[in-house]
Design a protein around this motif. Structure first.
Motif, PDB file in Angstrom:
ATOM      1  N   UNK A 251      -7.043  20.919 -16.714  1.00  0.00           N
ATOM      2  CA  UNK A 251      -6.035  21.716 -16.002  1.00  0.00           C
ATOM      3  C   UNK A 251      -6.620  22.476 -14.802  1.00  0.00           C
ATOM      4  N   UNK A 252      -7.639  21.892 -14.182  1.00  0.00           N
ATOM      5  CA  UNK A 252      -8.116  22.342 -12.892  1.00  0.00           C
ATOM      6  C   UNK A 252      -7.543  21.393 -11.841  1.00  0.00           C
ATOM      7  N   UNK A 253      -7.911  21.591 -10.573  1.00  0.00           N
ATOM      8  CA  UNK A 253      -7.314  20.780  -9.517  1.00  0.00           C
ATOM      9  C   UNK A 253      -8.358  20.314  -8.511  1.00  0.00           C
ATOM     10  N   UNK A 254      -8.079  19.132  -7.945  1.00  0.00           N
ATOM     11  CA  UNK A 254      -8.882  18.552  -6.877  1.00  0.00           C
ATOM     12  C   UNK A 254      -7.971  18.346  -5.676  1.00  0.00           C
ATOM     13  N   UNK A 255      -8.439  18.788  -4.498  1.00  0.00           N
ATOM     14  CA  UNK A 255      -7.661  18.622  -3.273  1.00  0.00           C
ATOM     15  C   UNK A 255      -8.245  17.479  -2.452  1.00  0.00           C
ATOM     16  N   UNK A 256      -7.414  16.476  -2.140  1.00  0.00           N
ATOM     17  CA  UNK A 256      -7.827  15.351  -1.299  1.00  0.00           C
ATOM     18  C   UNK A 256      -7.228  15.531   0.097  1.00  0.00           C
ATOM     19  N   UNK A 257      -8.050  15.346   1.129  1.00  0.00           N
ATOM     20  CA  UNK A 257      -7.554  15.435   2.503  1.00  0.00           C
ATOM     21  C   UNK A 257      -8.176  14.283   3.291  1.00  0.00           C
ATOM     22  N   UNK A 258      -7.618  13.088   3.080  1.00  0.00           N
ATOM     23  CA  UNK A 258      -8.094  11.891   3.778  1.00  0.00           C
ATOM     24  C   UNK A 258      -6.957  11.355   4.635  1.00  0.00           C
ATOM     25  N   UNK A 259      -6.864  11.883   5.844  1.00  0.00           N
ATOM     26  CA  UNK A 259      -5.755  11.555   6.729  1.00  0.00           C
ATOM     27  C   UNK A 259      -5.794  10.096   7.183  1.00  0.00           C
ATOM     28  N   UNK A 260      -6.991   9.549   7.372  1.00  0.00           N
ATOM     29  CA  UNK A 260      -7.139   8.140   7.745  1.00  0.00           C
ATOM     30  C   UNK A 260      -7.250   7.316   6.465  1.00  0.00           C
ATOM     31  N   UNK A 261      -6.129   7.086   5.845  1.00  0.00           N
ATOM     32  CA  UNK A 261      -6.148   6.533   4.489  1.00  0.00           C
ATOM     33  C   UNK A 261      -6.732   5.127   4.402  1.00  0.00           C
ATOM     34  N   UNK A 262      -6.473   4.270   5.394  1.00  0.00           N
ATOM     35  CA  UNK A 262      -7.038   2.912   5.350  1.00  0.00           C
ATOM     36  C   UNK A 262      -8.564   2.945   5.408  1.00  0.00           C
ATOM     37  N   UNK A 263      -9.103   3.898   6.139  1.00  0.00           N
ATOM     38  CA  UNK A 263     -10.553   4.015   6.267  1.00  0.00           C
ATOM     39  C   UNK A 263     -11.214   4.390   4.947  1.00  0.00           C
ATOM     40  N   UNK A 264     -10.565   5.242   4.182  1.00  0.00           N
ATOM     41  CA  UNK A 264     -11.210   5.785   2.988  1.00  0.00           C
ATOM     42  C   UNK A 264     -10.716   5.192   1.672  1.00  0.00           C
ATOM     43  N   UNK A 265      -9.623   4.447   1.682  1.00  0.00           N
ATOM     44  CA  UNK A 265      -9.026   3.968   0.437  1.00  0.00           C
ATOM     45  C   UNK A 265      -9.992   3.134  -0.409  1.00  0.00           C
ATOM     46  N   UNK A 266     -10.676   2.115   0.119  1.00  0.00           N
ATOM     47  CA  UNK A 266     -11.572   1.320  -0.736  1.00  0.00           C
ATOM     48  C   UNK A 266     -12.682   2.163  -1.372  1.00  0.00           C
ATOM     49  N   UNK A 267     -13.298   3.052  -0.589  1.00  0.00           N
ATOM     50  CA  UNK A 267     -14.370   3.884  -1.125  1.00  0.00           C
ATOM     51  C   UNK A 267     -13.834   4.837  -2.184  1.00  0.00           C
ATOM     52  N   UNK A 268     -12.656   5.365  -1.967  1.00  0.00           N
ATOM     53  CA  UNK A 268     -12.042   6.246  -2.955  1.00  0.00           C
ATOM     54  C   UNK A 268     -11.823   5.500  -4.263  1.00  0.00           C
ATOM     55  N   UNK A 269     -11.267   4.309  -4.186  1.00  0.00           N
ATOM     56  CA  UNK A 269     -11.000   3.525  -5.403  1.00  0.00           C
ATOM     57  C   UNK A 269     -12.293   3.259  -6.171  1.00  0.00           C
ATOM     58  N   UNK A 270     -13.374   2.977  -5.458  1.00  0.00           N
ATOM     59  CA  UNK A 270     -14.669   2.759  -6.113  1.00  0.00           C
ATOM     60  C   UNK A 270     -15.135   4.024  -6.826  1.00  0.00           C
ATOM     61  N   UNK A 284      -2.649  -1.761  -0.848  1.00  0.00           N
ATOM     62  CA  UNK A 284      -3.767  -2.290  -0.062  1.00  0.00           C
ATOM     63  C   UNK A 284      -3.792  -1.842   1.396  1.00  0.00           C
ATOM     64  N   UNK A 285      -2.734  -1.219   1.884  1.00  0.00           N
ATOM     65  CA  UNK A 285      -2.693  -0.712   3.258  1.00  0.00           C
ATOM     66  C   UNK A 285      -1.889   0.583   3.297  1.00  0.00           C
ATOM     67  N   UNK A 286      -2.017   1.299   4.396  1.00  0.00           N
ATOM     68  CA  UNK A 286      -1.268   2.549   4.535  1.00  0.00           C
ATOM     69  C   UNK A 286       0.226   2.292   4.465  1.00  0.00           C
ATOM     70  N   UNK A 287       0.664   1.179   5.065  1.00  0.00           N
ATOM     71  CA  UNK A 287       2.088   0.833   5.034  1.00  0.00           C
ATOM     72  C   UNK A 287       2.550   0.567   3.613  1.00  0.00           C
ATOM     73  N   UNK A 288       1.722  -0.207   2.866  1.00  0.00           N
ATOM     74  CA  UNK A 288       2.079  -0.521   1.484  1.00  0.00           C
ATOM     75  C   UNK A 288       2.084   0.739   0.622  1.00  0.00           C
ATOM     76  N   UNK A 289       1.087   1.593   0.832  1.00  0.00           N
ATOM     77  CA  UNK A 289       1.031   2.826   0.037  1.00  0.00           C
ATOM     78  C   UNK A 289       2.213   3.736   0.353  1.00  0.00           C
ATOM     79  N   UNK A 290       2.665   3.729   1.596  1.00  0.00           N
ATOM     80  CA  UNK A 290       3.855   4.520   1.934  1.00  0.00           C
ATOM     81  C   UNK A 290       5.087   3.962   1.233  1.00  0.00           C
ATOM     82  N   UNK A 291       5.242   2.651   1.256  1.00  0.00           N
ATOM     83  CA  UNK A 291       6.400   2.020   0.605  1.00  0.00           C
ATOM     84  C   UNK A 291       6.399   2.268  -0.902  1.00  0.00           C
ATOM     85  N   UNK A 292       5.208   2.321  -1.483  1.00  0.00           N
ATOM     86  CA  UNK A 292       5.077   2.516  -2.935  1.00  0.00           C
ATOM     87  C   UNK A 292       4.399   3.863  -3.220  1.00  0.00           C
ATOM     88  N   UNK A 293       4.745   4.868  -2.437  1.00  0.00           N
ATOM     89  CA  UNK A 293       4.050   6.144  -2.509  1.00  0.00           C
ATOM     90  C   UNK A 293       4.190   6.837  -3.856  1.00  0.00           C
TER      91      UNK A 293
END
Length: 405
Positions: A251-270, A284-293
């Protein structure tokens, strides 16, 4: 202590935190800040500890007095007396800056308005901190940050969730310390102007203006888009799931601030242990993540809830994108970056205990400031007045007349 303002004398006629915080910053930078206090009552903020509003947990250490007054010299002086006002004028003659939070009526009554002080020292920089500014119908009214900054300045409304039926309150001195930084910056600029042109300035900073600066994007947009239907996103379906706050198992929190999501998404998933999400067609892309946000946000939320914050601190240590744990004020005392950069230097309380005070955020030449305790009430009265050339006999006369402490 930094000596960037060594040789600059600041005469501070102010109380509480807003304007004195500016004096503390200038003292951090090496200025000689002389704080004028009434010889009997002193700065009313001293009374917070005796009234119980500040617990005396550590040797009578009044942190609300210490934080905005460290590094200064205190002179107990009654400006309402003829002798006290004369001594103030003598101090003004050898000062570079006159800094005050007094209201217009009090300044006029005590003879400390711009024309009064400039009559003693035409080159002095005159600085006023106010609630609502120096013009307009409310210029003569008082102000605290809870009113002028937090409430009137739009901060409370901007930060209160729409689901609450009552505005949230601010933390102690929240707007005061922000305004103090603005005053200190204004004084630095005025000192530079006087150095280059010989022209002294009158500097004004209000709590209302400080609040508006803090939420400037909100204020500008509120009028620009008035009447325009704007897209809205709830917390469970953000346009970019890599920007937001996620709850951990404990019940603590983590703040993510990755505005360039395509740049950081693969590394984040790893780093979160789910590399398969990087190639999932839904994400798999910023567009896809927006559609399935909503689905993406839910997937990330479930991952973070499987481990405590202590584990996420380790696993995200090498993450390429920006993230941070949501920390408490107490945890900052143990933050490695805070200690490495000298952001929380210590002073010694009356009982010998080391107590951390927060340094101002500006550093010069890669050197954190060394802080000293706030002065006791009138601690330096005799010292400062002797420096002016007064004799002990004159000091005794002023004491007997009630002009000084």
């Amino acid at each position: 202590m930094n000596d960037i303002l060594s040789g600059v004398r600041v005469l501070e006629v102010a109380s509480w935190t807003f304007v004195p915080a500016a004096g503390a910053i200038l003292a951090d930078w090496g200025a000689d800040v002389i704080k004028i206090e009434h010889p009997v009552t002193g700065d009313p903020q001293r009374g917070l500890i005796s009234s119980g509003l500040v617990p005396a947990a550590v040797g009578g250490f009044n942190y609300m007095m210490e934080q905005p007054n460290r590094g200064k010299r205190s002179v107990g002086l009654d400006m309402a007396t003829t002798g006290g006002r004369a001594l103030l004028y003598r101090l003004a003659q050898s000062s570079d800056v006159f800094l005050t939070s007094f209201l217009p009526g009090a300044r006029h009554r005590l003879g400390i308005d711009v024309e009064d002080i400039r009559a003693q020292n035409p080159a002095i920089i005159y600085v006023r901190g106010s609630g609502q500014g120096t013009r307009g119908a409310d210029a003569s009214k008082g102000g605290y940050d809870g009113a002028s900054y937090w409430a009137r300045g739009g901060i409370a409304a901007a930060l209160t969730p729409p689901t609450l039926d009552h505005p949230i309150g601010q933390r102690p001195a929240f707007g005061d310390v922000m305004g103090g930084m603005a005053i200190a910056g204004g004084i630095a600029a005025a000192l530079l102007r006087r150095e280059r042109t010989g022209t002294p300035s009158v500097v004004d900073v209000s709590l209302l203006a400080t609040a508006m600066w803090n939420i400037a994007p909100d204020i500008v947009a509120s009028k620009l888009y008035e009447g325009v239907e704007m897209p809205s996103f709830d917390a469970d379906a953000p346009p970019n799931p890599l920007v937001g706050v996620y709850r951990t198992q404990d019940h603590r929190f983590v703040s993510l601030v990755m505005l360039e999501s395509d740049r950081f998404w693969p590394d984040f998933c790893d780093h979160v242990g789910h590399p398969e999400l990087a190639t999932d067609p839904r994400f798999s892309s910023a567009t896809a993540r927006f559609e399935h946000r909503r689905e993406c946000r839910q997937a990330i939320a479930e991952i973070f809830e499987r481990a405590p914050l202590s584990e996420w601190r380790i696993r995200l240590e090498t993450l390429q994108g920006v993230w941070a744990p949501v920390q408490t004020a107490r945890e900052l005392h143990d933050d490695g970056q805070v200690s490495a950069n000298g952001y929380l230097p210590t002073v010694e309380a009356d009982n010998g205990t080391a107590v951390g005070l927060v340094a101002n955020p500006v550093q010069f030449d890669e050197s954190p400031p060394e802080l000293s305790r706030a002065p006791d009430h009138g601690q330096h009265t005799e010292e400062v007045l002797l420096e002016l050339g007064l004799s002990w006999e004159e000091l005794i006369e002023h004491k007997e007349a009630g002009a000084i402490l």
